[in-house]
Enzyme design. Structure first.
Site: not given
Length: 683
Positions: A256, A295
């Site tokens: 990720e 993120c």
């Protein structure tokens, strides 16, 4: 004396050896702790996790693991104020820390509740059985079992608590232990939480180990039974994914990575609409929460070309209300970045972007702060850039400044908006602000291939939406391409990452024995008393009761039509059947099911507490007056339930296969019903 963080390995706390790394207070630059994780015997740690932690977790059922995770969540929740105090030192405000601390604990609670989606067994049976022969004596199925290895979690600095808890919640529910390696700058927060976890003695020994240093060599010992997850920069992730051991052993690697997420203003969301205001609010929040170190933060703001100026002005006004400073100073809305090193890195990236996309809000070199020091603290002004030609100046879609930075860019029509959003080459999330269903559908279908999650913002969700930047435990978190190509969380999907799916083949009787779920055509057993007179523990998978038979009459059909109010023509009007599938008045499907229940139910008081519902039902053949039906009732599956409190009745849910057949032996209806059945053992 500056404390040194310790690692938790092989069942004990221990200091590392080698070079010391200073961990600094983000707001003051003060040294908080020293860390190093060198000198650890990673081979021994993996062996210990496999032999001890894995063995213990694999023996537990999903329900036992889930209750364990719930107990852990309750324990950490009682200690959360201690974590808040420490979290301020990372530059996080109370609101920022809430995401990390209570978001992480919330993940534990969510995954604990997810146990109810699984059976009370160490494994689970996936999907539906598959017939592999005409006669039905050879079949296939899929089951999922916990892998025999270790989950290795390599986490980013921005969410040192959430990043760990959201991952271990899933591997623990699946039945795998974990070795966690947080990023060094904020490892002190992860260590504090792990200390509480270990002290609670809730997890079995070997279920969790911690590495507080750089973790050099940790991947040298992984095997195909292990799972590696990584959260961080795409560049670092690619290096780790290419590790020789990962490739040689075909180790599952879930990545990720930071991505250039976008927010799109729909053509209908003009100034004055709720959607426009929500759009501006969402961008401001994503730029300033955790000082833009997320993120999922919005890096690209894509708006209709006639609204660029409106968005620029509105966003500037919103950001101007954001006070910056020490997280504990009164009135501060945005804290510091994690370190001065990170500030300098973000400034370099902004300068690169500003070569073709000028800064229209903020100052790279100056920022006013409350209760902090601009020179020693990692403070930075929010920065907004403008890219007037986003298809020409593509650095916007390539360079990510991991801080409070976003770029506004125009689009001519929705196709251009989709194309710009997709130029990110794979993103964790994007959002679109629109109240037009057609715009929402066109955008989602056009952008779905390049995103892991898409949020539609409008007035209807204004009060309840969790927002653009909030990954949720029951939805996947990940994205294609630049975002890493992986998926975290996602409810049952997330748990499956830590399990092995295996296809099994054999006779229905053998598959029944393996899965503990009755399969059609498997061997059945009948006992001397009605199954409704058996307690939960006494019932056996495949135990069957065969009823008497009943001949259906026209009076049955007429009476059911009157009682139910179902006067569909096929049941009540024989003159309307020309051109239909029926050759005469046909019995209601629900009459057949109701009659079947009347035939298989034992009216006497017994262990059956109540009818719990119906899982599935199919009417496979018309039943006409004069046909004779009978029922076979078979124990299909047993699912134990937890007692809510000491006064609750110990019980379980029994899933029964109801097979209704006619005088030729052909099935006319099949259903799965559920009953709640009392346990004999009430302890």
């Amino acid at each position: 004396m500056t404390p040194t963080l310790e690692n938790y390995a092989l069942g004990r706390w221990m200091a590392g050896t080698g070079e010391q790394h200073e961990l600094l207070d983000a707001s003051t630059g003060e040294v908080i702790a020293l860390a190093n994780g060198e000198g650890l015997d990673y081979a021994a740690m993996f062996d210990y996790a496999r032999r001890t932690g894995n063995k213990a977790l694999r023996k537990m059922t999903f329900h036992e693991r889930g209750r364990m995770i719930k107990a852990l969540a309750l324990h950490l929740d009682s200690k959360k104020e201690d974590f808040y105090t420490l979290s301020y030192r990372s530059g996080a405000t109370r609101a920022d820390s809430w995401i990390d601390i209570e978001g992480g604990i919330g993940n534990l609670f969510a995954n604990a509740s997810l146990r109810r989606k699984f059976p009370d067994k160490p494994f689970y049976v996936e999907s539906d059985p598959i017939a592999l022969s005409k006669a039905g004596n050879f079949m296939g199925h899929h089951i999922m079992v916990p892998k025999e290895g270790v989950a290795v979690h390599i986490n980013a600095y921005n969410f040192p608590i959430w990043g760990m808890l959201e991952k271990i919640a899933v591997n623990l529910l699946a039945g795998m232990p974990a070795i966690v390696k947080p990023a060094v700058p904020t490892a002190y927060l992860t260590e504090a939480v792990v200390r509480e976890i270990i002290a609670s003695k809730i997890l079995p020994e070997g279920a969790l180990q911690l590495v507080c240093g750089t973790g050099q060599g940790i991947l040298d010992h992984v095997t195909y039974q292990d799972v590696v997850t990584f959260t961080g920069s795409a560049e670092t992730g690619r290096k780790l994914k290419g590790h020789p051991r990962i490739l040689a052993e075909a180790v599952p690697f879930n990545m990720e990575a930071d991505s250039l997420n976008s927010a799109v203003l729909g053509p209908d969301a003009v100034p004055g609409t709720v959607e426009f205001d929500l759009f501006i609010k969402e961008i401001r929040k994503e730029m300033t929460a955790k000082a833009g170190q997320k993120c999922t933060a919005i890096r690209r703001v894509i708006v209709p070309e006639n609204l660029v100026e409106d968005v620029q002005i509105a966003l500037g006004k919103a950001l101007a209300q954001t006070t910056i400073g020490h997280p504990q100073a009164e009135g501060v809305r945005m804290g510091a970045l994690v370190s001065l090193t990170q500030v300098n890195r973000v400034r370099e990236q902004v300068r690169e972007l500003a070569k073709h996309t000028p800064i229209v809000y903020g100052d790279l070199d100056n920022v006013q702060v409350i209760g902090g020091n601009c020179k020693t603290g990692a403070f930075m002004s929010p920065i907004v850039l403008l890219n007037s030609e986003p298809f020409k100046f593509t650095d916007t879609h390539e360079v990510e400044a991991f801080g409070p930075v976003s770029t506004i860019m125009p689009y001519k029509d929705l196709d251009e908006a989709i194309a710009l959003s997709n130029l990110g080459k794979g993103s964790l999330v994007c959002s679109v602000a629109t109240n037009d269903p057609r715009t929402a559908q066109d955008f989602v279908l056009g952008a779905a291939t390049h995103h892991g999650r898409i949020l539609v913002i409008n007035e209807e969700v204004a009060k309840e939406s969790t927002g653009h930047g909030s990954p949720l435990p029951l939805l996947i978190h990940g994205g294609p391409g630049r975002a890493g190509g992986g998926q975290e969380m996602g409810g049952m999907r997330g748990v499956e990452h830590f399990m092995q799916r295996v296809a099994i083949q054999g006779s229905p009787t053998m598959i029944t024995a393996i899965t503990e779920v009755y399969q059609p055509k498997a061997r059945q057993t009948e006992r001397d008393k009605h199954p409704f007179q058996h307690y939960f523990e006494e019932l056996a998978i495949g135990q069957t009761y065969t009823t008497h038979r009943h001949t259906v009459t026209e009076a049955d059909i007429t009476n059911f039509a009157q009682v139910s109010g179902d006067n569909f023509y096929a049941h009540v009007d024989a003159t309307s059947l020309e051109g239909t599938l029926f050759t005469g008045r046909v019995a209601h499907g629900y009459y057949i099911l109701s009659k079947a229940a009347g035939m298989f139910v034992d009216p006497r008081k017994g262990p059956v507490l109540l009818n719990y519902g119906l899982d599935e039902c199919r009417f496979t053949k018309p039943v006409y007056p004069g046909m004779t039906i009978g029922v076979k009732l078979t124990v299909k599956e047993k699912i134990g339930q937890e007692k809510r409190d000491a006064d609750d009745v110990a019980k379980g849910i029994v899933r029964w296969l109801v097979d209704v057949s006619d005088e030729t032996g052909e099935t006319v209806a099949v259903a799965t019903i559920l009953t709640m059945v009392k346990k004999k053992d009430q302890a």
